[in-house]
Design an enzyme around this catalytic site. Structure first.
Site, mmCIF file in Angstrom:
data_model
loop_
_atom_site.group_PDB
_atom_site.id
_atom_site.type_symbol
_atom_site.label_atom_id
_atom_site.label_comp_id
_atom_site.label_asym_id
_atom_site.label_seq_id
_atom_site.Cartn_x
_atom_site.Cartn_y
_atom_site.Cartn_z
ATOM 1 N N HIS A 127 0.642 -1.280 -0.029
ATOM 2 C CA HIS A 127 -0.064 -0.098 -0.045
ATOM 3 C C HIS A 127 0.833 1.418 0.121
ATOM 4 O O HIS A 127 2.000 1.287 0.573
ATOM 5 C CB HIS A 127 -1.120 0.116 1.035
ATOM 6 C CG HIS A 127 -0.633 0.104 2.616
ATOM 7 N ND1 HIS A 127 -0.419 1.617 3.046
ATOM 8 C CD2 HIS A 127 -0.133 -0.737 3.358
ATOM 9 C CE1 HIS A 127 0.166 1.206 4.354
ATOM 10 N NE2 HIS A 127 0.149 0.086 4.523
ATOM 11 N N ASP A 139 5.540 2.593 7.201
ATOM 12 C CA ASP A 139 4.302 2.065 6.887
ATOM 13 C C ASP A 139 3.648 3.023 6.101
ATOM 14 O O ASP A 139 2.852 4.141 6.429
ATOM 15 C CB ASP A 139 3.548 2.227 8.265
ATOM 16 C CG ASP A 139 1.885 1.625 8.290
ATOM 17 O OD1 ASP A 139 1.772 0.854 7.035
ATOM 18 O OD2 ASP A 139 1.423 1.636 9.228
ATOM 19 N N GLU A 173 -5.267 1.723 1.988
ATOM 20 C CA GLU A 173 -5.384 0.600 2.798
ATOM 21 C C GLU A 173 -5.704 0.909 4.347
ATOM 22 O O GLU A 173 -6.259 0.050 5.100
ATOM 23 C CB GLU A 173 -3.759 0.019 2.716
ATOM 24 C CG GLU A 173 -3.703 -1.240 3.474
ATOM 25 C CD GLU A 173 -2.880 -1.255 4.776
ATOM 26 O OE1 GLU A 173 -2.979 -2.151 5.436
ATOM 27 O OE2 GLU A 173 -3.123 0.122 5.349
ATOM 28 N N GLU A 174 -5.272 2.016 4.522
ATOM 29 C CA GLU A 174 -5.399 2.519 6.187
ATOM 30 C C GLU A 174 -6.870 2.894 6.412
ATOM 31 O O GLU A 174 -6.955 3.174 7.504
ATOM 32 C CB GLU A 174 -4.527 3.981 6.234
ATOM 33 C CG GLU A 174 -3.051 3.762 6.039
ATOM 34 C CD GLU A 174 -2.419 2.784 7.338
ATOM 35 O OE1 GLU A 174 -3.185 2.197 8.080
ATOM 36 O OE2 GLU A 174 -1.262 2.855 7.245
ATOM 37 N N ASP A 202 4.109 -5.064 3.847
ATOM 38 C CA ASP A 202 3.553 -4.024 4.625
ATOM 39 C C ASP A 202 4.515 -3.864 5.998
ATOM 40 O O ASP A 202 4.471 -4.671 6.657
ATOM 41 C CB ASP A 202 2.112 -4.297 5.097
ATOM 42 C CG ASP A 202 1.420 -2.999 5.336
ATOM 43 O OD1 ASP A 202 2.179 -2.047 5.787
ATOM 44 O OD2 ASP A 202 0.378 -3.019 5.736
ATOM 45 N N HIS A 289 2.132 4.832 13.019
ATOM 46 C CA HIS A 289 1.039 5.663 12.589
ATOM 47 C C HIS A 289 1.373 7.032 13.318
ATOM 48 O O HIS A 289 0.369 7.577 13.947
ATOM 49 C CB HIS A 289 -0.168 4.946 13.318
ATOM 50 C CG HIS A 289 -0.755 4.272 12.208
ATOM 51 N ND1 HIS A 289 -2.041 3.525 12.307
ATOM 52 C CD2 HIS A 289 -0.391 3.724 11.148
ATOM 53 C CE1 HIS A 289 -2.317 2.845 11.391
ATOM 54 N NE2 HIS A 289 -1.109 2.777 10.544
#
Length: 576
Positions: A127, A139, A173-174, A202, A289
């Site tokens: 992603h 990420d 994706e998130e 990922d 994140h």
């Protein structure tokens, strides 16, 4: 990686219970990143420096766009542009697929290396989006950059391929695997069957990371595991990531999956720290994140081994040492209808997928009683095409049937065509376009405001009314469309319309364009470059659409300055 769903907490608890019982080996130090096992002599070494250069670019893109590459943001759009530009320059067939159902509609980027059999696909995906809180370099810039550099190395080496390699960078994706799910749902059953394995990457460079493989004991995972096993690092099942990344979309469709991961917010155990290094009791990625997920949030050793492991898998799965002559075969359209006593046509195309071109003989099976299938020519050199004619007698069996079109050369490949035979015989032809001269209002046309007009600024071809698209001298889009049912059983189907193009533009650059479509097929595109005095009649053969209901559509798009008028009149579709 998207955030954990409530059910995933149980899986993490199970994972902690399992890892607590693992025996700790005596060796605790991983090999240096430069070590290359003799196992992979045939696969190229992927430069981790080049991978990190891509990560630097993605970090800069985020910095220049509010600190994020979230789906739907300018940072995501710029990320797609960066990756796409590299792939196109390397010779990939690149497609942007708009995920219309995503929370933030945007592009999935699909790149296919145009070598190897098209019905034998190995797919690698990552992603490309981040969360809104940060630039998302681990990420998932790490997975995206790993695949990009692998794709560029594959193109530069251009080896003989035994399978087709397809790369994908996913939108959304998130927000819940939205882009990959949209892509998988867009595939037909046949297209899904072509994908022999999907590999997902990922978060493959977590600073305190580990070595995790999705479905580690599966046959699909074997090449990924073999590479990491060659270092003696004892990879583990990616329990933390189960159901949380884009491989889940493919697994739900029955496609075999695997992939690498280095861990997200879960805690590294003492057993893992003993065999892999790092800090026990700390998260694999403490910047997961968060805004600190920058280009400095990377474990170069794990990144290097991940990138080289991808190359090893590609070479094991899809690269061959001896050139083979191979081809693919396809039918367009993939379905059609014919009435008793009538006929219809389709185009059978072939493509040389590896080696050199070869002679391909064409045949068909599965036709019902009273239906014959012929090809003109009956054999082609791969790369060529033939016209398939399906004819039904007056007593042909009615219903819907699947024809199998077979191309036979050094190997054999097939494609399918869905045929519907109706009981109505003969040609219910005539002129099929309603209100063809626009003299009776707008019905049955659907048009943008002001398109159907008697304005004297542009003359009609006949009568007083016409369809006048654009001509504003500013950014503008006009459309004109009509749904048409085309009968089966006729000998000819001719679409014709009169077109006048008037422009204030000059030179040979197409600034303003008119696109003519039937269904999703573009028949022609005209522009300000095609401007001439008066009207010109344009004609097209629509025999391929016999027995179907299709939408005829004109779309005019004008740029920000200098007008171009596309004037359409007397539109007819004559079946006879």
């Amino acid at each position: 990686m998207r955030r954990r769903t409530p059910a995933a907490g149980l899986a993490l608890a199970l994972f902690a219970a399992m890892t607590a019982t693992l025996a700790v080996p005596a060796a605790a130090t991983a090999r240096p990143a430069t070590a290359t096992p003799t196992l992979v002599a045939a696969a190229p070494d992927i430069s981790v420096t080049n991978v990190q250069a891509h990560l630097t670019q993605l970090n800069t893109i985020a910095t220049n766009n509010g600190g994020t590459r979230r789906a739907g943001s300018a940072g995501y759009t710029a990320s797609v542009s960066y990756v796409k530009g590299k792939l196109q320059a390397a010779g990939y067939t690149v497609t942007e697929q708009t995920c219309t159902s995503c929370t933030y509609p945007g592009s999935n980027l699909i790149a296919e290396w145009p070598q190897g059999p098209a019905d034998q696909v190995v797919m690698f995906g990552a992603h490309l989006d981040s969360v809104s809180a940060g630039p998302g370099i681990n990420d998932n810039g790490s997975g995206s950059a790993t695949l990009l550099e692998n794709a560029l190395v594959l193109a530069s080496q251009n080896p003989t391929m035994t399978k087709r390699v397809r790369f994908a960078w996913w939108n959304g994706e998130e927000q819940g695997l939205q882009g990959s799910n949209f892509y998988v749902n867009s595939l037909s059953a046949t297209q899904k069957s072509y994908i022999k394995g999907y590999y997902n990457f990922d978060m493959v460079a977590s600073p305190n990371g580990g070595y995790f493989i999705n479905r580690i004991t599966s046959a699909t995972a074997a090449p990924l595991k073999a590479y990491w096993d060659s270092f003696g690092i004892q990879p583990e099942e990616n329990v933390e990531g189960q159901g949380r990344s884009d491989d889940y979309s493919f697994a739900n469709a029955g496609i075999q999956t695997s992939g690498y991961a280095a861990g997200a917010s879960a805690t590294k155990t003492s057993a893992q720290a003993s065999k892999w290094g790092g800090t026990a009791g700390a998260a694999y990625d403490s910047c997961y994140h968060r805004s600190c997920d920058t280009a400095s949030n990377i474990n170069a050793t794990i990144l290097n081994r991940s990138a080289d492991g991808v190359a090893y898998a590609i070479w094991q799965l899809a690269v061959g040492g001896t050139a083979t002559n191979d081809f693919s075969v396809a039918v367009s359209p993939t379905s059609g209808s014919v009435a008793r006593g009538g006929s219809t046509t389709a185009t059978v195309s072939t493509t040389t997928t590896s080696g050199t071109a070869q002679t391909v003989s064409l045949s068909a099976s599965g036709a019902p009683s009273g239906v014959t299938v012929s090809f003109s020519p009956s054999s082609v050199t791969s790369g060529g095409s033939a016209t398939m004619t399906v004819s039904a007698s007056s007593t042909a069996t009615t219903g819907t049937f699947t024809l199998t079109v077979t191309g036979t050369g050094a190997v054999t490949h097939t494609a399918t065509y869905s045929l519907t035979v109706t009981g109505t015989g003969g040609c219910a032809g005539g002129q099929l376009i309603g209100n063809s001269g626009f003299e009776s209002g707008s019905t049955p046309w659907t048009a943008s405001s002001g398109v159907i007009t008697s304005d004297t600024g542009q003359a009609a071809h006949g009568g007083s009314y016409k369809a006048w698209l654009d001509g504003y001298g500013s950014s503008h889009t006009d459309t004109l469309s009509q749904s048409v049912s085309i009968p089966a059983g006729c000998a000819s189907y001719t679409l014709a319309f009169w077109l006048h193009i008037d422009t204030a533009e000059s030179g040979t650059t197409a600034y303003d364009k008119l696109t003519v479509q039937v269904g999703t097929t573009t028949l022609a595109t005209y522009s300000n470059v095609n401007a001439v005095t008066g009207y010109t009649q344009r004609t097209f053969n629509l025999a391929a659409y016999a027995g179907q209901t299709v939408t005829l559509k004109f779309t005019g798009v004008e740029d920000a300055s200098l007008q171009t008028s596309f004037v359409v009149d007397d539109v007819t579709l004559q079946a006879s």
